[in-house]
Design a protein around this motif. Structure first.
Motif, PDB file in Angstrom:
ATOM      1  N   CYS A   1       0.851  -1.203   0.000  1.00  0.00           N
ATOM      2  CA  CYS A   1       0.000   0.000   0.000  1.00  0.00           C
ATOM      3  C   CYS A   1       0.881   1.245   0.000  1.00  0.00           C
ATOM      4  O   CYS A   1       1.908   1.288   0.683  1.00  0.00           O
ATOM      5  CB  CYS A   1      -0.864   0.047   1.247  1.00  0.00           C
ATOM      6  N   GLY A   2       0.434   2.282  -0.716  1.00  0.00           N
ATOM      7  CA  GLY A   2       1.066   3.593  -0.661  1.00  0.00           C
ATOM      8  C   GLY A   2       2.550   3.560  -0.985  1.00  0.00           C
ATOM      9  O   GLY A   2       2.970   3.019  -2.015  1.00  0.00           O
TER      10      GLY A   2
ATOM     11  N   THR B   1       0.688  -2.890   8.375  1.00  0.00           N
ATOM     12  CA  THR B   1      -0.394  -2.460   7.479  1.00  0.00           C
ATOM     13  C   THR B   1      -1.426  -3.593   7.331  1.00  0.00           C
ATOM     14  O   THR B   1      -1.112  -4.633   6.742  1.00  0.00           O
ATOM     15  CB  THR B   1       0.179  -2.083   6.094  1.00  0.00           C
TER      16      THR B   1
ATOM     17  N   GLU C   1      -4.083  -4.313   5.529  1.00  0.00           N
ATOM     18  CA  GLU C   1      -4.417  -4.853   4.214  1.00  0.00           C
ATOM     19  C   GLU C   1      -3.291  -5.739   3.678  1.00  0.00           C
ATOM     20  O   GLU C   1      -3.543  -6.727   2.980  1.00  0.00           O
ATOM     21  CB  GLU C   1      -4.672  -3.728   3.200  1.00  0.00           C
TER      22      GLU C   1
ATOM     23  N   CYS D   1       2.806  10.260  -0.832  1.00  0.00           N
ATOM     24  CA  CYS D   1       3.300  10.230   0.545  1.00  0.00           C
ATOM     25  C   CYS D   1       3.938  11.554   0.961  1.00  0.00           C
ATOM     26  O   CYS D   1       3.707  12.024   2.066  1.00  0.00           O
ATOM     27  CB  CYS D   1       4.313   9.101   0.720  1.00  0.00           C
TER      28      CYS D   1
ATOM     29  N   MET E   1       1.132  14.932  -0.727  1.00  0.00           N
ATOM     30  CA  MET E   1      -0.246  14.890  -0.217  1.00  0.00           C
ATOM     31  C   MET E   1      -0.307  14.538   1.270  1.00  0.00           C
ATOM     32  O   MET E   1      -0.941  15.225   2.056  1.00  0.00           O
ATOM     33  CB  MET E   1      -1.086  13.914  -1.060  1.00  0.00           C
ATOM     34  N   GLU E   2       0.342  13.449   1.637  1.00  0.00           N
ATOM     35  CA  GLU E   2       0.246  12.999   3.032  1.00  0.00           C
ATOM     36  C   GLU E   2       1.002  13.907   3.997  1.00  0.00           C
ATOM     37  O   GLU E   2       0.461  14.329   5.014  1.00  0.00           O
ATOM     38  CB  GLU E   2       0.791  11.564   3.138  1.00  0.00           C
TER      39      GLU E   2
ATOM     40  N   TRP F   1       0.577  18.250   2.642  1.00  0.00           N
ATOM     41  CA  TRP F   1      -0.750  18.779   2.320  1.00  0.00           C
ATOM     42  C   TRP F   1      -0.720  19.693   1.105  1.00  0.00           C
ATOM     43  O   TRP F   1      -1.332  20.771   1.074  1.00  0.00           O
ATOM     44  CB  TRP F   1      -1.373  19.470   3.542  1.00  0.00           C
TER      45      TRP F   1
ATOM     46  N   ARG G   1       0.459  14.980  10.759  1.00  0.00           N
ATOM     47  CA  ARG G   1      -0.685  14.344  10.112  1.00  0.00           C
ATOM     48  C   ARG G   1      -1.969  14.911  10.710  1.00  0.00           C
ATOM     49  O   ARG G   1      -1.976  15.329  11.864  1.00  0.00           O
ATOM     50  CB  ARG G   1      -0.703  12.828  10.345  1.00  0.00           C
ATOM     51  N   ARG G   2      -3.078  14.891   9.923  1.00  0.00           N
ATOM     52  CA  ARG G   2      -4.344  15.257  10.577  1.00  0.00           C
ATOM     53  C   ARG G   2      -5.196  14.038  10.894  1.00  0.00           C
ATOM     54  O   ARG G   2      -6.005  14.065  11.794  1.00  0.00           O
ATOM     55  CB  ARG G   2      -5.135  16.302   9.798  1.00  0.00           C
ATOM     56  N   TYR G   3      -5.012  12.961  10.103  1.00  0.00           N
ATOM     57  CA  TYR G   3      -5.848  11.767  10.300  1.00  0.00           C
ATOM     58  C   TYR G   3      -5.022  10.519  10.634  1.00  0.00           C
ATOM     59  O   TYR G   3      -5.377   9.754  11.519  1.00  0.00           O
ATOM     60  CB  TYR G   3      -6.668  11.479   9.044  1.00  0.00           C
ATOM     61  N   MET G   4      -3.929  10.313   9.875  1.00  0.00           N
ATOM     62  CA  MET G   4      -3.167   9.072  10.004  1.00  0.00           C
ATOM     63  C   MET G   4      -2.695   8.869  11.437  1.00  0.00           C
ATOM     64  O   MET G   4      -2.173   9.793  12.042  1.00  0.00           O
ATOM     65  CB  MET G   4      -1.967   9.109   9.039  1.00  0.00           C
TER      66      MET G   4
ATOM     67  N   MET H   1      -6.826   8.218  14.422  1.00  0.00           N
ATOM     68  CA  MET H   1      -8.209   7.739  14.547  1.00  0.00           C
ATOM     69  C   MET H   1      -8.329   6.408  13.820  1.00  0.00           C
ATOM     70  O   MET H   1      -7.420   5.998  13.099  1.00  0.00           O
ATOM     71  CB  MET H   1      -9.165   8.751  13.918  1.00  0.00           C
ATOM     72  N   ASP H   2      -9.451   5.736  14.001  1.00  0.00           N
ATOM     73  CA  ASP H   2      -9.715   4.509  13.243  1.00  0.00           C
ATOM     74  C   ASP H   2     -10.282   4.882  11.881  1.00  0.00           C
ATOM     75  O   ASP H   2     -11.081   5.810  11.763  1.00  0.00           O
ATOM     76  CB  ASP H   2     -10.720   3.621  13.984  1.00  0.00           C
ATOM     77  N   TYR H   3      -9.869   4.148  10.865  1.00  0.00           N
ATOM     78  CA  TYR H   3     -10.423   4.375   9.525  1.00  0.00           C
ATOM     79  C   TYR H   3     -10.332   3.117   8.712  1.00  0.00           C
ATOM     80  O   TYR H   3      -9.699   2.182   9.102  1.00  0.00           O
ATOM     81  CB  TYR H   3      -9.736   5.539   8.812  1.00  0.00           C
TER      82      TYR H   3
ATOM     83  N   GLU I   1      -5.814   2.946  -2.039  1.00  0.00           N
ATOM     84  CA  GLU I   1      -4.600   3.716  -1.753  1.00  0.00           C
ATOM     85  C   GLU I   1      -4.897   4.990  -0.952  1.00  0.00           C
ATOM     86  O   GLU I   1      -3.990   5.602  -0.391  1.00  0.00           O
ATOM     87  CB  GLU I   1      -3.906   4.106  -3.074  1.00  0.00           C
TER      88      GLU I   1
ATOM     89  N   MET J   1      -5.228  14.872   2.304  1.00  0.00           N
ATOM     90  CA  MET J   1      -5.675  16.078   1.588  1.00  0.00           C
ATOM     91  C   MET J   1      -7.152  16.365   1.823  1.00  0.00           C
ATOM     92  O   MET J   1      -7.649  17.436   1.462  1.00  0.00           O
ATOM     93  CB  MET J   1      -5.463  15.925   0.078  1.00  0.00           C
TER      94      MET J   1
END
Lengths: 324, 324
Positions: free
Chosen positions: A29-30, A82, A84, A209, A212-213, A216, A316-319, A322-324, B226, B234
């Protein structure tokens, strides 16, 4: 390369010799998927066996019909956690495929699911031949040389002991340019990347990565061969491109795209892999080492953006939050 | 389907039966490459033979080592004049591969280079089964049914006579939503697209050809699998996404990405392939028809943007206007 790492690669080669290899799957992934990319490219180009890259969850849901006990599935995750990719490894193994997992953590779930493991050192001060690129290159070119022997690949493998020097000298020679790129582009909300061949995944990784990651900044990794079939209409004087002009078979694609982009954009940054310092390496080996060196060089372009935007690459804002 | 078209497909099937097919290559540029994508996906999923998609010039320069007289190479260009694709067909034929070219123009250079030709009608008022999607679906599912026979594929092929109705009813039912999407997004400088599985290439095509080429809106086609490995950082309240939520094996990937994107962006547009009207088609055939219908539906979302931005889809700044 240390003895433990050498033994891991030897075990894989013995296993390969004991089976009839029908095809290769590279799954991650990624950034880990992108890091696998050059393996797919060189297998495609050098070995007479089919090869394909999948993002892990797609691999499981698509369930390729050619996946069976004659398949080699190489999975990769830096942390080895990871979900997945752990699941994809389990899935491949349930289909009877030979599974090889690559990670920095031998105790990780990924390494526990795979039949064979390739470990790499990470930021421990050891030689680059034991690091992520060094170990992956050793794995791939040992596999290629086993299935499709050529003295050229013996030389590739022996040159891996120079990787540390190659990375150092090229990081140093590109440092100022990379930081200046960050300064000139610190207000940009969008930066396109472009590449082809064994370098396309480097552009993909930089886009997904780093830009974007981590930074931003909007982006899209455009394949140089696809540029003229849609994306080039976005080119304008104020649209920035970070272009990797490769060293290898697909270089003419990059040169053609660069030639056009430079005519209509004032913001084309060129990272020319041919102009790197190869330390007197045989000319016919450069195409195999360009993709090994360029990742560390490109990282400095991201460091430059981080420095001048005041946005550290670790934010990071999400990674991980939190759970996703 | 008209008799000439039926004969073209029969000739391909006879040729396939007369050889040992080892692998498939799907080769084209931009929108034509994307249009080939579902063929690669369904061969990968349904036939026990390897398959891969290349942009034409990369195919030539990479020169896959598995390309030989047991290969089937399917190339595609709407006009049949795309130079890289003409060249790729010539290259594949020089390697002894079975070449099949798809185009609207039988007299085109592409069709002259290929051993076998699949023609499709274009905007001549004829039935959709003779159009681009109808003919491609007929080719692909005839090939799949020849190499990996299954009564399911007989039903897919017989349902192709309903394609015209399927396109009509779904274009009508989505027309207002698509135009409203254009109205709500007319000031956007960037719109991300997202999809997976057999639909990923629809997102790619929408991004490269409709948004970037025709509408000059920045974009990136993100694979739903991905998204969580970089691009999702983003996501923000004001970042628009056009999400194709597929009908088929990879739908869970899309649903997971959608669920996250909707939490953090106020501008997520969902095109749900499962909610299309399948006209009482057998449930197990829907996954094969979703990707056949959605292209015409998505086109209306681009028409909506063109209407409300006052930027016709026919406008170009570089394409066809200069040498490149």
């Amino acid at each position: 390369m240390n003895i433990e790492h050498q033994e891991q690669i030897q075990k894989v080669l013995i296993a390969l010799k004991g089976m009839t290899v029908k095809n290769f799957f590279f799954v991650g992934c990624g950034g880990s998927k992108a890091a696998l990319g050059p393996g797919d490219y060189f297998v495609d180009r050098e070995v007479g066996l089919p090869s394909k890259v999948y993002t892990s969850n797609e691999f499981i849901h698509l369930s390729p019909k050619t996946l069976d006990e004659n398949s080699v599935v190489i999975t990769r995750s830096h942390s080895g956690t990871t979900p997945e990719t752990v699941e994809a490894t389990k899935f491949a193994r349930s289909k009877g495929a030979l599974t090889i997992a690559i990670s920095m953590d031998m105790a990780s779930p990924l390494c526990q699911e795979a039949e064979y493991v390739i470990h790499y050192n990470y930021k421990d001060g050891s030689d680059a031949s034991d690091g992520d690129t060094g170990m992956y290159w050793a794995l791939i070119f040992n596999i290629i040389n086993t299935l499709s022997p050529n003295e050229k690949f013996d030389r590739v493998l022996s040159q891996l002991s120079n990787l540390e020097k190659l990375l150092d000298v090229n990081k140093k020679s590109t440092y100022d340019t990379a930081y200046d790129f960050g300064k000139r582009n610190k207000r940009e909300k969008l930066i396109y990347t472009m590449a082809s061949g064994a370098y396309f995944d480097q552009a993909y990784s930089f886009t997904s990565c780093l830009l974007m990651e981590m930074l931003w900044i909007h982006s899209n990794a455009i394949h140089s061969g696809e540029y003229f079939h849609g994306p080039f209409e976005m080119t304008d004087y104020d649209v920035p491109f970070l272009m990797i002009v490769g060293e290898g078979a697909s270089r003419p694609l990059d040169e053609r795209a660069l030639n056009f982009a430079q005519k209509f954009s004032d913001k084309v940054e060129v990272v020319d892999v041919q102009s790197l310092d190869y330390l007197n390496m045989d000319a016919d080996l450069r195409e195999y080492f360009g993709p090994a060196i360029i990742g560390a060089v490109l990282r400095q372009y991201a460091d430059g953006l981080a420095e001048h935007t005041g946005h550290p690459l670790s934010v990071r804002r999400y990674m991980w939050k939190m759970d996703y």
